[in-house]
Design an enzyme around this catalytic site. Structure first.
Site, PDB file in Angstrom:
ATOM      1  N   HIS A  65       0.969  -1.455  -0.002  1.00  0.00           N
ATOM      2  CA  HIS A  65       0.061  -0.314  -0.308  1.00  0.00           C
ATOM      3  C   HIS A  65       0.813   1.406  -0.196  1.00  0.00           C
ATOM      4  O   HIS A  65       1.594   1.413   0.867  1.00  0.00           O
ATOM      5  CB  HIS A  65      -1.219  -0.250   1.255  1.00  0.00           C
ATOM      6  N   ASP A 177       5.922   3.768   6.377  1.00  0.00           N
ATOM      7  CA  ASP A 177       4.281   2.484   6.768  1.00  0.00           C
ATOM      8  C   ASP A 177       3.377   3.317   5.903  1.00  0.00           C
ATOM      9  O   ASP A 177       2.691   4.328   6.074  1.00  0.00           O
ATOM     10  CB  ASP A 177       3.311   2.503   7.867  1.00  0.00           C
ATOM     11  N   GLU A 209      -5.018   1.886   2.687  1.00  0.00           N
ATOM     12  CA  GLU A 209      -4.762   0.422   2.939  1.00  0.00           C
ATOM     13  C   GLU A 209      -5.627   1.336   4.118  1.00  0.00           C
ATOM     14  O   GLU A 209      -5.879   0.325   5.484  1.00  0.00           O
ATOM     15  CB  GLU A 209      -3.923  -0.161   3.341  1.00  0.00           C
ATOM     16  N   GLU A 210      -5.254   2.971   5.677  1.00  0.00           N
ATOM     17  CA  GLU A 210      -4.535   3.221   6.615  1.00  0.00           C
ATOM     18  C   GLU A 210      -5.752   3.696   6.896  1.00  0.00           C
ATOM     19  O   GLU A 210      -6.576   3.806   8.465  1.00  0.00           O
ATOM     20  CB  GLU A 210      -4.262   3.616   6.393  1.00  0.00           C
ATOM     21  N   ASP A 235       3.847  -5.440   4.063  1.00  0.00           N
ATOM     22  CA  ASP A 235       3.456  -4.581   4.641  1.00  0.00           C
ATOM     23  C   ASP A 235       5.074  -4.989   5.505  1.00  0.00           C
ATOM     24  O   ASP A 235       5.783  -4.606   6.154  1.00  0.00           O
ATOM     25  CB  ASP A 235       2.104  -4.560   4.865  1.00  0.00           C
ATOM     26  N   HIS A 322       4.267   4.572  12.632  1.00  0.00           N
ATOM     27  CA  HIS A 322       2.954   5.795  13.202  1.00  0.00           C
ATOM     28  C   HIS A 322       3.452   6.697  13.795  1.00  0.00           C
ATOM     29  O   HIS A 322       2.293   7.645  14.620  1.00  0.00           O
ATOM     30  CB  HIS A 322       1.358   5.679  13.489  1.00  0.00           C
TER      31      HIS A 322
HETATM   32 ZN   LIG Z   1      -0.121   1.532   9.585  1.00  0.00          ZN
END
Ligand SMILES: [Zn+2]
Length: 355
Positions: A65, A177, A209-210, A235, A322
């Site tokens: 992603h 990410d 995706e998030e 990922d 994150h």
């Molecule tokens: Zn994430």
């Protein structure tokens, strides 16, 4: 990793791309893919595809992603301050004091996240964790009317940051990410083409995706459209090699110790063993992660597409996920692409995934 590949990785990491606004990142990804892929295209959601060997079987989907977490402006007050909601999951503590890039119709605009100075925080508030609803973005506007000439409701923002090197092997960046996953699927495709491969392989920079909890991101429609027999999702996963983490609770995953292969109900056994064998053949050490149920990644969406897809999940260790400074090992990124390319170059039409 050669300089050209490392430069591409850093350009991808520095491109802003919160969920729903991945275009800057996927444009870089697609331009790089055009250098070697047989075809590239995009779908209605923004998933971006690059394929080799069209018409061959099996079809393999490589999904990484391309989106990252961000902020969305949902109110502009009379004084010109922007109030935001999260695009994806934030720890609001990490936003305090940050600079942001607001992606407006007129281009990228600088802002800062505002909060009361320490002297002005009431004693009973000082011990409390800050909430996103108590933070605002200051763009230096003199009034709400002025702010509205520059920013619109629904504009998104990311932390303003540039990728930095930490030592020889680690990178710190805002979008590890999962821009590294998007990079790895592209690089795996390039290395697979170089090695030679009998399968039809399609790398996909997936979107949303998030915000696609429980597999509602772009990978779902991407997989439906491609109808692959095999899916390999790349990922990030939490590195647990820093203070305050209990390995008994979260397992033992370390930066620089190689790609992480997931095992569990969602993961097809043949794909797992094939990837593990490819790693051994390349003399690359892997880490194994137990995932008993849903993976919390695009793998869940790809697996449940149509009548089911045989999926593998290869994760890259990520410290401080994150946050504005997520860490990744360049060697891990490099080795992940090698393991996947090695696996794909050994795939044959007769392979059976029902074992
Ligand atoms: Zn994430």
């Amino acid at each position: 990793m050669d300089t050209q590949t490392r430069d591409l990785l850093i350009r991808l990491l520095d491109a802003p791309g919160p969920s729903g606004h991945e275009g800057a990142a996927t444009a870089i990804w697609r331009a790089a893919a055009e250098g070697f892929a047989d075809r590239t295209w995009a779908d209605v959601h923004g998933n971006t595809f690059a394929e080799i060997n069209p018409g061959a079987t099996p079809t393999v989907m490589l999904a990484g992603h391309a989106d990252e977490i961000g902020l969305m402006v949902h109110h502009i007050d009379d004084e010109g301050f922007l109030w935001v909601v999260g695009v994806g999951g934030w720890d609001p503590q990490v936003l305090v004091g940050q600079r942001v890039d607001v992606l407006t119709g007129q281009g990228v605009m600088a802002g800062v996240v505002g909060r009361r100075a320490v002297h002005l925080i009431r004693e009973d508030d000082s011990a409390k964790a800050v909430k996103l609803k108590d933070l605002w973005i200051d763009i230096g506007a003199g009034s709400g009317a002025e702010a509205k000439t520059r920013v619109s409701i629904g504009d998104v923002a990311v932390i303003r940051s540039d990728t930095v090197n930490l030592g020889d092997d680690l990178l710190a960046a805002r979008s590890i990410d999962n821009r590294v996953g998007a990079m790895v699927v592209l690089e795996s495709l390039r290395r697979t083409a170089e090695r030679g491969c009998k399968a039809h392989v399609v790398a996909v920079a997936t979107v949303q995706e998030e915000i696609g909890y429980i597999a509602a991101g772009g990978a779902r429609t991407g997989a439906f459209g491609l109808d692959p027999q095999v899916g390999i999702v790349v990922d990030v996963t939490h590195a647990t090699d820093h203070p305050t983490i209990e390995k008994t609770e979260h397992g033992d995953i370390r930066l620089g110790r190689g790609p992480v292969l997931a095992r569990g109900a969602a993961i097809n056994r043949m794909v797992f063993t094939g990837l593990a064998a490819a790693a051994r053949a390349e003399d690359i050490e892997v880490q194994i992660q137990a995932v008993p149920a849903m993976t919390g990644t695009d793998a869940d969406a790809v697996r449940m597409s149509r009548a089911g897809v045989a999926v593998g999940l290869v994760s890259i260790p990520n410290r401080y996920m994150h946050t504005p400074n997520q860490l990744v090992s360049v060697t891990d990124v490099d080795q992940t692409a090698d393991v996947i390319a090695s696996y794909l170059s050994g795939l044959t039409e007769s392979i059976d995934f029902t074992g």
